[in-house]
Design a protein around this motif. Structure first.
Motif, PDB file in Angstrom:
ATOM      1  N   ARG A  91       0.826  -1.202   0.000  1.00 18.88           N
ATOM      2  CA  ARG A  91       0.000   0.000   0.000  1.00 18.88           C
ATOM      3  C   ARG A  91       0.871   1.266   0.000  1.00 18.88           C
ATOM      4  NH1 ARG A  91      -5.414   0.460   1.481  1.00 18.88           N
ATOM      5  NH2 ARG A  91      -5.460  -1.552   2.558  1.00 18.88           N
ATOM      6  N   SER A  95       1.310   4.098  -3.411  1.00 14.70           N
ATOM      7  CA  SER A  95       0.643   5.360  -3.094  1.00 14.70           C
ATOM      8  C   SER A  95       0.861   6.417  -4.179  1.00 14.70           C
ATOM      9  CB  SER A  95       1.134   5.890  -1.742  1.00 14.70           C
ATOM     10  OG  SER A  95       2.540   6.081  -1.765  1.00 14.70           O
ATOM     11  N   THR A 100      -7.695   5.185  -6.090  1.00 20.28           N
ATOM     12  CA  THR A 100      -7.980   4.601  -4.783  1.00 20.28           C
ATOM     13  C   THR A 100      -7.617   3.127  -4.775  1.00 20.28           C
ATOM     14  OG1 THR A 100      -9.812   6.141  -4.466  1.00 20.28           O
ATOM     15  CG2 THR A 100      -9.765   4.188  -3.051  1.00 20.28           C
ATOM     16  N   CYS A 101      -6.859   2.721  -3.769  1.00 20.89           N
ATOM     17  CA  CYS A 101      -6.415   1.332  -3.634  1.00 20.89           C
ATOM     18  C   CYS A 101      -7.210   0.668  -2.516  1.00 20.89           C
ATOM     19  CB  CYS A 101      -4.926   1.307  -3.329  1.00 20.89           C
ATOM     20  SG  CYS A 101      -4.226  -0.335  -3.168  1.00 20.89           S
ATOM     21  N   GLU A 102      -7.766  -0.499  -2.788  1.00 22.19           N
ATOM     22  CA  GLU A 102      -8.591  -1.206  -1.810  1.00 22.19           C
ATOM     23  C   GLU A 102      -7.956  -2.556  -1.464  1.00 22.19           C
ATOM     24  OE1 GLU A 102     -11.161   0.106  -0.487  1.00 22.19           O
ATOM     25  OE2 GLU A 102     -11.687   1.748  -1.856  1.00 22.19           O
TER      26      GLU A 102
END
Length: 253
Positions: A91, A95, A100-102
Motif C-alpha cells: 500500500r 501510493s 484509490t487502492c482497496e
C-alpha cells in the motif's frame, strides 16, 4: 370467492368465446360472467439490480438469478499475518498511483473460475469433488514474485503475490483434477496455463501501465524478504464456496 367459483364463472365478453351447453330436449346458450380478479394479489418476478456502491464499486460478472449459486474452489494461505504485512508494504509503495487502492476481501488462491451451480447439483458436485481431492497429499506452498493482473472485463486491477515454480506445478495438478469434475457437470474449466496467485490489493479499471514502473522495485523487496525468512505455508485443506455454503476437503498427511 373460492378458486372453484372462479372456474365456474370464468368467461369472455366476446361472442366467439361464449360457452354453449346442449341437452337432449333443447339447446340453450348461456353467457358466463367475467370474474372480478382486482383483489387477487399478484407476485412480481424477482428483479435484483446490481448496485456497485454497496460493494466497493465492484460489478457482478453475471446477473443474479434465483436458483443460481455463484461458486469457486480455492486455497487459503495459513499465515494471514504474513499476507497482511505485505498488504501494508504494498500500500505504501503504490501510493504514487493516482487512484484509490482497496484491500482484497477473502484473500485466497483460486483453483477455478467463478461458475454457476444449480441448487439440485450442489450435493452431487461436492461429492464428486471429494472423490477427486481425497487422494491429494498435503504440500508446502511458497511465493515467488509480485505480479499485476486484470480481470477479464478490465474493470479491476490486482496487485498479487504469485506462487513459486514448484508450488505452481503442484497447484496445476490439483486444478487439472478439478477441471475433470467441472467438465463432467458442463461447467467452465480453469485457464489453460494458469498463474496461481493471491491478490492483496485492487484498483478500479486497468492500471497495468501505471504500475509497470514500480514493479521492479516491488519485486526486489519481496525477493529479499522471502529469501531472508524462507517463508512457506503448509497446505492441508482445499475449499469450495457455493453461494453462502462452505465446503472443506482435507488432504492426505
Amino acid at each position: 370467492m373460492s378458486a372453484l367459483s372462479y372456474i365456474s364463472e370464468y368467461g369472455s365478453n366476446s361472442e366467439d368465446s361464449d360457452c354453449e351447453i346442449y341437452s337432449a330436449s333443447a339447446v340453450k346458450k348461456i353467457k358466463l360472467h367475467v370474474p372480478d380478479l382486482s383483489n387477487i394479489a399478484v407476485v412480481p418476478k424477482e428483479n435484483i439490480k446490481d448496485n456497485p456502491a454497496v460493494h466497493g464499486g465492484r460489478k457482478r460478472s453475471f446477473p443474479h438469478e434465483r436458483g443460481n449459486w455463484a461458486s469457486f474452489i480455492y486455497v487459503k494461505y495459513p499465515d494471514e499475518e504474513f499476507l497482511h504485512n505485505w498488504i501494508e508494504k504494498l500500500r505504501e509503495e503504490v501510493s504514487c498511483v493516482e487512484a484509490t487502492c482497496e484491500q482484497c476481501d477473502n484473500i485466497h488462491i483460486s483453483l477455478s473460475k467463478t461458475f454457476i451451480l444449480k441448487y439440485h447439483l450442489i450435493n452431487p458436485f461436492t461429492s464428486s469433488l471429494q472423490e477427486v481431492l481425497g487422494s491429494i497429499e498435503c504440500f508446502e506452498l511458497s511465493f515467488g514474485a509480485i505480479k499485476v493482473y486484470c480481470n477479464e472485463e478490465n474493470t479491476r486491477t490486482f496487485i498479487s503475490l504469485e506462487v513459486d515454480y514448484s508450488s505452481n506445478k503442484y497447484l496445476s495438478n490439483i486444478s487439472n483434477k478439478i477441471d475433470q469434475v467441472l467438465e463432467e457437470y458442463k461447467l467452465p474449466k480453469f485457464y489453460d496455463d494458469p498463474s496461481f496467485h493471491v491478490s492483496l490489493l485492487w484498483f478500479h479499471g486497468n492500471k497495468k501501465r501505471e504500475l509497470k514502473d514500480i514493479l521492479e522495485k516491488l519485486n526486489n523487496t519481496v525477493q529479499q524478504d522471502l529469501h531472508q525468512h524462507n517463508k512457506t505455508g503448509f497446505i492441508d485443506k482445499l475449499n469450495c464456496k457455493i453461494g453462502n455454503k462452505y465446503f472443506q476437503y482435507s488432504l492426505q498427511p
